[in-house]
Design a protein around this motif. Structure first.
Motif, PDB file in Angstrom:
ATOM      1  N   SER A  47       1.801  16.159   4.103  1.00  0.00           N
ATOM      2  CA  SER A  47       1.318  16.049   2.781  1.00  0.00           C
ATOM      3  C   SER A  47       2.270  15.285   1.909  1.00  0.00           C
ATOM      4  O   SER A  47       2.158  14.843   0.797  1.00  0.00           O
ATOM      5  CB  SER A  47       0.886  17.386   2.257  1.00  0.00           C
ATOM      6  OG  SER A  47       1.892  18.428   2.276  1.00  0.00           O
ATOM      7  N   TYR A  48       3.671  15.681   2.098  1.00  0.00           N
ATOM      8  CA  TYR A  48       4.716  15.179   1.469  1.00  0.00           C
ATOM      9  C   TYR A  48       4.916  13.631   1.378  1.00  0.00           C
ATOM     10  O   TYR A  48       4.847  12.932   0.257  1.00  0.00           O
ATOM     11  CB  TYR A  48       6.038  15.524   1.805  1.00  0.00           C
ATOM     12  CG  TYR A  48       7.184  14.903   1.183  1.00  0.00           C
ATOM     13  CD1 TYR A  48       7.843  14.959  -0.143  1.00  0.00           C
ATOM     14  CD2 TYR A  48       8.088  13.956   1.994  1.00  0.00           C
ATOM     15  CE1 TYR A  48       8.800  14.267  -0.560  1.00  0.00           C
ATOM     16  CE2 TYR A  48       9.001  13.312   1.534  1.00  0.00           C
ATOM     17  CZ  TYR A  48       9.377  13.716   0.174  1.00  0.00           C
ATOM     18  OH  TYR A  48      10.458  12.543  -0.200  1.00  0.00           O
ATOM     19  N   ASP A  66       2.667  19.100  -2.030  1.00  0.00           N
ATOM     20  CA  ASP A  66       2.702  19.499  -0.959  1.00  0.00           C
ATOM     21  C   ASP A  66       3.006  20.934  -0.435  1.00  0.00           C
ATOM     22  O   ASP A  66       2.845  21.422   0.514  1.00  0.00           O
ATOM     23  CB  ASP A  66       4.011  18.349  -0.249  1.00  0.00           C
ATOM     24  CG  ASP A  66       4.968  18.226  -1.193  1.00  0.00           C
ATOM     25  OD1 ASP A  66       4.923  17.093  -1.828  1.00  0.00           O
ATOM     26  OD2 ASP A  66       5.837  18.978  -1.355  1.00  0.00           O
ATOM     27  N   ILE A 106      -3.769  18.618   5.319  1.00  0.00           N
ATOM     28  CA  ILE A 106      -3.103  17.428   4.784  1.00  0.00           C
ATOM     29  C   ILE A 106      -3.976  16.625   3.999  1.00  0.00           C
ATOM     30  O   ILE A 106      -3.521  16.384   2.823  1.00  0.00           O
ATOM     31  CB  ILE A 106      -2.364  16.697   5.958  1.00  0.00           C
ATOM     32  CG1 ILE A 106      -1.567  17.624   6.723  1.00  0.00           C
ATOM     33  CG2 ILE A 106      -1.741  15.359   5.416  1.00  0.00           C
ATOM     34  CD1 ILE A 106      -0.796  16.855   8.016  1.00  0.00           C
ATOM     35  N   CYS A 148       1.813  12.057  -0.450  1.00  0.00           N
ATOM     36  CA  CYS A 148       1.701  12.341  -2.076  1.00  0.00           C
ATOM     37  C   CYS A 148       3.239  11.879  -2.650  1.00  0.00           C
ATOM     38  O   CYS A 148       3.252  11.537  -4.120  1.00  0.00           O
ATOM     39  CB  CYS A 148       1.645  13.764  -2.529  1.00  0.00           C
ATOM     40  SG  CYS A 148       0.118  14.602  -1.798  1.00  0.00           S
ATOM     41  N   ARG A 149       4.312  11.330  -1.870  1.00  0.00           N
ATOM     42  CA  ARG A 149       5.387  11.057  -2.630  1.00  0.00           C
ATOM     43  C   ARG A 149       5.342   9.774  -3.551  1.00  0.00           C
ATOM     44  O   ARG A 149       6.138   9.774  -4.367  1.00  0.00           O
ATOM     45  CB  ARG A 149       6.443  10.813  -1.130  1.00  0.00           C
ATOM     46  CG  ARG A 149       6.190   9.720  -0.438  1.00  0.00           C
ATOM     47  CD  ARG A 149       7.230   9.312   0.701  1.00  0.00           C
ATOM     48  NE  ARG A 149       8.708   9.431  -0.276  1.00  0.00           N
ATOM     49  CZ  ARG A 149       9.847   9.026   0.578  1.00  0.00           C
ATOM     50  NH1 ARG A 149       9.786   9.445   1.722  1.00  0.00           N
ATOM     51  NH2 ARG A 149      11.047   8.804  -0.291  1.00  0.00           N
ATOM     52  N   LEU A 178       3.378  20.521   5.802  1.00  0.00           N
ATOM     53  CA  LEU A 178       4.069  20.052   4.705  1.00  0.00           C
ATOM     54  C   LEU A 178       4.810  18.605   4.612  1.00  0.00           C
ATOM     55  O   LEU A 178       4.836  17.941   3.747  1.00  0.00           O
ATOM     56  CB  LEU A 178       5.517  21.067   4.520  1.00  0.00           C
ATOM     57  CG  LEU A 178       6.635  20.695   3.329  1.00  0.00           C
ATOM     58  CD1 LEU A 178       5.994  20.801   2.143  1.00  0.00           C
ATOM     59  CD2 LEU A 178       7.836  21.833   3.801  1.00  0.00           C
ATOM     60  N   SER A 204      -3.936  16.587   0.091  1.00  0.00           N
ATOM     61  CA  SER A 204      -3.465  15.054  -0.613  1.00  0.00           C
ATOM     62  C   SER A 204      -4.818  14.572  -1.475  1.00  0.00           C
ATOM     63  O   SER A 204      -4.408  14.049  -2.578  1.00  0.00           O
ATOM     64  CB  SER A 204      -3.470  14.392   0.387  1.00  0.00           C
ATOM     65  OG  SER A 204      -2.351  14.358   1.529  1.00  0.00           O
TER      66      SER A 204
END
Length: 244
Positions: free
Chosen positions: A74-75, A171, A161, A78-79, A71, A165
Motif C-alpha cells: 500500500s505504501y 498505508d 492493498i 500511495c507514495r 504495509l 489504496s
C-alpha cells in the motif's frame, strides 16, 4: 513495464520500509527460537529436527508477515500522492495502470522473498543443530512450502492493498486491517469448515502445511485466485486525486 519495474525497485531500495519488513521477518525467527528453549520433560522443541521450520510458518503468517507485506504494497501504491510526485510523473507521461501493476508485481516478489528469507534463517539453524537428521527431501519440501506461502499470502492480502489504496486512507491503515485479518486466521484454523475457505488459512492448504484432501486444496486455490481477481478489479478503477 520492464523500466517501471526497475524504477520501482530503485525507489524501494531507498525506503526504510524495506528494512522494517526484513527486521520483522528476522524477529519472527528470533522469537520462535527463543520460545523453543523451554524444556518439557527434559527436552526442548528445538531438539526435534524440522520443528523450527514447521512452527515458524504459522507464527509468521498469523502474526507478522501479511501485515508488513500489506504495509509495503500500500505504501508503494500511495507514495506518489503522499510525496506529491504524481504530477511530475504525469509530465513524462506514465501509464498509471501499468505503474500500479508494476508496484503489485514488486510486492508479490517481496512477499515470496520474505518467506524465503524466513526459510533461510530457519534452515540455517536447523542445519547447525540437526544436520545429520535433515534429508534433501525434507529441505526441498519446506522450501516449496515457504515459496507457496509467500505466493498465497500475496493473493490473500492483495484485496486489502487494493481497498486501502482506493480509499486513500494511508498505508498504516492497511497494516491494521491486515493484522486483524491474519490474526483472525488463528481462530478460523480451529474449524474444519472455515479453514479451507478463509484466505489466510487457505494458504496452508496450498503450501501443504495442512494435511488435506485434493478437493479442499483445489477449493483453497480457487479462494486465493478470487482474492487476486478482486484486487485487480478494485485497482482497475484506481484514480489519483488530481483526476477525481
Amino acid at each position: 513495464m520492464q523500466k517501471l519495474l526497475w524504477a520501482e525497485c530503485q525507489k524501494i531500495r531507498r525506503s526504510n520500509i524495506v528494512w522494517i519488513t526484513v527486521f520483522a521477518t528476522v524477529m519472527v525467527a528470533v522469537i520462535v527460537f527463543i520460545g523453543s528453549q523451554t524444556e518439557y520433560y527434559g527436552s526442548r522443541d528445538i531438539d526435534n529436527a524440522g520443528w523450527y521450520m514447521t512452527v515458524a510458518q504459522p507464527w509468521a503468517t498469523f502474526f507478522v508477515l501479511p501485515a508488513v507485506i500489506t504495509l509495503l504494497g500500500s505504501y508503494m501504491i500511495c507514495r506518489e500522492e503522499q510525496e506529491d510526485t504524481i504530477k511530475s510523473l504525469r509530465l513524462i507521461p506514465v501509464n498509471e495502470a501499468n505503474l500500479t501493476a508494476a508496484k503489485m508485481i514488486v510486492t508479490f516478489a517481496f512477499s515470496i522473498l520474505l518467506y524465503l528469507l524466513l526459510f533461510a534463517i530457519t534452515f540455517l539453524v536447523e542445519a547447525i543443530l540437526h544436520f545429520s537428521d535433515l534429508s534433501v527431501e525434507m529441505v526441498l519440501g519446506f522450501l516449496k512450502a515457504y515459496f507457496l506461502d509467500g505466493l498465497g499470502i500475496f493473493l490473500a492480502i492483495s484485496p486489502i492493498i487494493a481497498f486501502v489504496s482506493r480509499m486513500k486512507k494511508g498505508d498504516w491503515l492497511a497494516l491494521v486491517f491486515a493484522e486483524i485479518y491474519s490474526f483472525a486466521g488463528l481462530f478460523m484454523s480451529m474449524s474444519n469448515v472455515l479453514k479451507p475457505c478463509y484466505p489466510i488459512t487457505a494458504v496452508f492448504n496450498l503450501s501443504g502445511y495442512y494435511k488435506t484432501t485434493t478437493g479442499y486444496r483445489i477449493g483453497s486455490i480457487i479462494i486465493l485466485l478470487l482474492c487476486g481477481c478482486l484486487s485487480a478489479f478494485i485497482l482497475k478503477g484506481l484514480k489519483h486525486s488530481e483526476k477525481n
